[in-house]
Scaffold this motif. Sequence first.
Motif, PDB file in Angstrom:
ATOM      1  N   MET A   1      21.025  12.360  69.402  1.00 44.94           N
ATOM      2  CA  MET A   1      20.810  13.488  68.524  1.00 44.94           C
ATOM      3  C   MET A   1      21.114  13.056  67.094  1.00 44.94           C
ATOM      4  SD  MET A   1      22.411  17.349  68.588  1.00 44.94           S
ATOM      5  CE  MET A   1      21.941  17.572  70.267  1.00 44.94           C
ATOM      6  N   SER A   2      20.256  13.418  66.177  1.00 47.85           N
ATOM      7  CA  SER A   2      20.449  13.103  64.764  1.00 47.85           C
ATOM      8  C   SER A   2      21.319  14.161  64.110  1.00 47.85           C
ATOM      9  CB  SER A   2      19.099  13.065  64.055  1.00 47.85           C
ATOM     10  OG  SER A   2      18.283  12.071  64.602  1.00 47.85           O
ATOM     11  N   VAL A   3      21.778  13.834  62.921  1.00 48.49           N
ATOM     12  CA  VAL A   3      22.607  14.742  62.140  1.00 48.49           C
ATOM     13  C   VAL A   3      21.976  14.881  60.762  1.00 48.49           C
ATOM     14  CG1 VAL A   3      24.876  15.038  61.068  1.00 48.49           C
ATOM     15  CG2 VAL A   3      24.710  14.117  63.375  1.00 48.49           C
ATOM     16  N   VAL A   4      22.010  16.079  60.230  1.00 42.40           N
ATOM     17  CA  VAL A   4      21.562  16.323  58.866  1.00 42.40           C
ATOM     18  C   VAL A   4      22.790  16.774  58.070  1.00 42.40           C
ATOM     19  CG1 VAL A   4      20.813  18.691  59.335  1.00 42.40           C
ATOM     20  CG2 VAL A   4      19.805  17.454  57.457  1.00 42.40           C
ATOM     21  N   GLU A   5      22.906  16.290  56.848  1.00 47.25           N
ATOM     22  CA  GLU A   5      24.031  16.639  55.992  1.00 47.25           C
ATOM     23  C   GLU A   5      23.492  17.284  54.719  1.00 47.25           C
ATOM     24  OE1 GLU A   5      27.179  13.698  55.653  1.00 47.25           O
ATOM     25  OE2 GLU A   5      26.310  12.627  57.351  1.00 47.25           O
ATOM     26  N   PRO A   6      23.241  18.603  54.759  1.00 47.36           N
ATOM     27  CA  PRO A   6      22.618  19.277  53.624  1.00 47.36           C
ATOM     28  C   PRO A   6      23.560  19.542  52.453  1.00 47.36           C
ATOM     29  CG  PRO A   6      23.111  20.862  55.324  1.00 47.36           C
ATOM     30  CD  PRO A   6      23.452  19.495  55.877  1.00 47.36           C
ATOM     31  N   ALA A   7      24.851  19.414  52.650  1.00 47.93           N
ATOM     32  CA  ALA A   7      25.830  19.618  51.584  1.00 47.93           C
ATOM     33  C   ALA A   7      27.048  18.763  51.897  1.00 47.93           C
ATOM     34  CB  ALA A   7      26.234  21.097  51.504  1.00 47.93           C
ATOM     35  N   GLU A   8      27.789  18.434  50.877  1.00 45.45           N
ATOM     36  CA  GLU A   8      28.983  17.613  51.078  1.00 45.45           C
ATOM     37  C   GLU A   8      29.933  18.299  52.053  1.00 45.45           C
ATOM     38  OE1 GLU A   8      32.628  15.690  48.545  1.00 45.45           O
ATOM     39  OE2 GLU A   8      30.754  16.141  47.510  1.00 45.45           O
ATOM     40  N   GLY A   9      30.320  17.576  53.075  1.00 46.92           N
ATOM     41  CA  GLY A   9      31.256  18.100  54.058  1.00 46.92           C
ATOM     42  C   GLY A   9      30.629  18.947  55.150  1.00 46.92           C
ATOM     43  N   LEU A  10      29.308  19.116  55.115  1.00 47.75           N
ATOM     44  CA  LEU A  10      28.634  19.909  56.147  1.00 47.75           C
ATOM     45  C   LEU A  10      27.709  19.003  56.937  1.00 47.75           C
ATOM     46  CD1 LEU A  10      28.055  22.652  57.446  1.00 47.75           C
ATOM     47  CD2 LEU A  10      26.251  22.983  55.734  1.00 47.75           C
ATOM     48  N   ARG A  11      28.011  18.860  58.219  1.00 47.02           N
ATOM     49  CA  ARG A  11      27.189  18.045  59.125  1.00 47.02           C
ATOM     50  C   ARG A  11      26.644  18.952  60.217  1.00 47.02           C
ATOM     51  NH1 ARG A  11      27.959  12.460  59.764  1.00 47.02           N
ATOM     52  NH2 ARG A  11      27.814  12.797  62.001  1.00 47.02           N
ATOM     53  N   LEU A  12      25.329  19.022  60.307  1.00 47.95           N
ATOM     54  CA  LEU A  12      24.678  19.856  61.316  1.00 47.95           C
ATOM     55  C   LEU A  12      23.862  18.968  62.243  1.00 47.95           C
ATOM     56  CD1 LEU A  12      23.381  22.631  58.887  1.00 47.95           C
ATOM     57  CD2 LEU A  12      25.364  22.768  60.402  1.00 47.95           C
ATOM     58  N   ASP A  13      24.038  19.169  63.534  1.00 47.09           N
ATOM     59  CA  ASP A  13      23.244  18.420  64.503  1.00 47.09           C
ATOM     60  C   ASP A  13      21.786  18.829  64.390  1.00 47.09           C
ATOM     61  OD1 ASP A  13      25.458  17.136  65.557  1.00 47.09           O
ATOM     62  OD2 ASP A  13      25.772  18.651  67.114  1.00 47.09           O
ATOM     63  N   LEU A  14      20.911  17.853  64.504  1.00 41.64           N
ATOM     64  CA  LEU A  14      19.479  18.103  64.553  1.00 41.64           C
ATOM     65  C   LEU A  14      19.120  18.156  66.038  1.00 41.64           C
ATOM     66  CD1 LEU A  14      16.861  18.178  62.684  1.00 41.64           C
ATOM     67  CD2 LEU A  14      16.516  15.872  63.556  1.00 41.64           C
ATOM     68  N   PRO A  15      19.079  19.370  66.606  1.00 37.58           N
ATOM     69  CA  PRO A  15      18.854  19.467  68.052  1.00 37.58           C
ATOM     70  C   PRO A  15      17.441  19.048  68.438  1.00 37.58           C
ATOM     71  CG  PRO A  15      18.810  21.647  67.057  1.00 37.58           C
ATOM     72  CD  PRO A  15      19.170  20.677  65.964  1.00 37.58           C
ATOM     73  N   ASP A  16      17.306  18.654  69.678  1.00 38.51           N
ATOM     74  CA  ASP A  16      15.980  18.345  70.194  1.00 38.51           C
ATOM     75  C   ASP A  16      15.101  19.585  70.084  1.00 38.51           C
ATOM     76  OD1 ASP A  16      16.717  15.749  70.848  1.00 38.51           O
ATOM     77  OD2 ASP A  16      17.261  16.286  72.909  1.00 38.51           O
ATOM     78  N   GLU A  17      13.840  19.363  69.874  1.00 37.42           N
ATOM     79  CA  GLU A  17      12.892  20.468  69.719  1.00 37.42           C
ATOM     80  C   GLU A  17      12.873  21.341  70.973  1.00 37.42           C
ATOM     81  OE1 GLU A  17       8.308  21.179  68.265  1.00 37.42           O
ATOM     82  OE2 GLU A  17       8.894  19.186  68.965  1.00 37.42           O
ATOM     83  N   PRO A  18      12.995  22.656  70.789  1.00 43.47           N
ATOM     84  CA  PRO A  18      12.924  23.578  71.932  1.00 43.47           C
ATOM     85  C   PRO A  18      11.456  23.831  72.312  1.00 43.47           C
ATOM     86  CG  PRO A  18      13.320  24.822  69.939  1.00 43.47           C
ATOM     87  CD  PRO A  18      13.320  23.366  69.546  1.00 43.47           C
ATOM     88  N   VAL A  19      10.864  22.867  72.978  1.00 45.76           N
ATOM     89  CA  VAL A  19       9.427  22.889  73.255  1.00 45.76           C
ATOM     90  C   VAL A  19       9.027  24.112  74.076  1.00 45.76           C
ATOM     91  CG1 VAL A  19       7.537  21.622  74.354  1.00 45.76           C
ATOM     92  CG2 VAL A  19       9.285  20.392  73.047  1.00 45.76           C
ATOM     93  N   GLU A  20       9.803  24.440  75.098  1.00 47.89           N
ATOM     94  CA  GLU A  20       9.449  25.602  75.922  1.00 47.89           C
ATOM     95  C   GLU A  20       9.480  26.886  75.107  1.00 47.89           C
ATOM     96  OE1 GLU A  20      11.660  25.812  79.572  1.00 47.89           O
ATOM     97  OE2 GLU A  20      11.172  23.749  80.101  1.00 47.89           O
ATOM     98  N   MET A  21      10.498  27.039  74.253  1.00 43.58           N
ATOM     99  CA  MET A  21      10.572  28.220  73.397  1.00 43.58           C
ATOM    100  C   MET A  21       9.396  28.249  72.431  1.00 43.58           C
ATOM    101  SD  MET A  21      13.381  29.429  70.539  1.00 43.58           S
ATOM    102  CE  MET A  21      14.743  28.955  71.562  1.00 43.58           C
ATOM    103  N   ARG A  22       9.107  27.111  71.823  1.00 45.24           N
ATOM    104  CA  ARG A  22       7.975  27.026  70.891  1.00 45.24           C
ATOM    105  C   ARG A  22       6.685  27.450  71.558  1.00 45.24           C
ATOM    106  NH1 ARG A  22       6.163  21.313  70.180  1.00 45.24           N
ATOM    107  NH2 ARG A  22       5.214  21.941  72.133  1.00 45.24           N
ATOM    108  N   ASP A  23       6.431  26.899  72.733  1.00 41.49           N
ATOM    109  CA  ASP A  23       5.182  27.211  73.431  1.00 41.49           C
ATOM    110  C   ASP A  23       5.107  28.681  73.823  1.00 41.49           C
ATOM    111  OD1 ASP A  23       4.570  24.540  73.128  1.00 41.49           O
ATOM    112  OD2 ASP A  23       4.934  24.018  75.240  1.00 41.49           O
TER     113      ASP A  23
END
Length: 106
Positions: A1-23
């Motif tokens: 799983m990747s991580v995105v850091e949109p602001a200093e001190g904030l780390r958010l997991d980049l979850p796998d795409e919810p393909v079933e929900m999307r569909d």
Amino acid sequence: MSVVEPAEGLRLDLPDEPVEMRDALRDALLAGTDWRDGFSDDVCVGVWMWERWRPALEPVGMDREAFIDVIISYRRELWLWLMGERLWAQCVSGLAGRVARRLPAS
């Protein structure tokens, strides 16, 4: 799983795409369901993302209601992801940036 850091001190997991929900959402929308129903209040994408990002967001002052407000304001990008015009990583990275810009001032 990747991580995105949109602001200093904030780390958010980049979850796998919810393909079933999307569909399922895309199929419902193409069948004529009002697209706003999938992105407001306690429905779908916002709640799913909140469950994943809550542990990082609550300590920096963002509550569920504020997060859902961000999701609602991000509907256009979510729509583009549902319709295949945006990649999941693009969509979530943009959402993370929007969330970071709406954090309460420290």
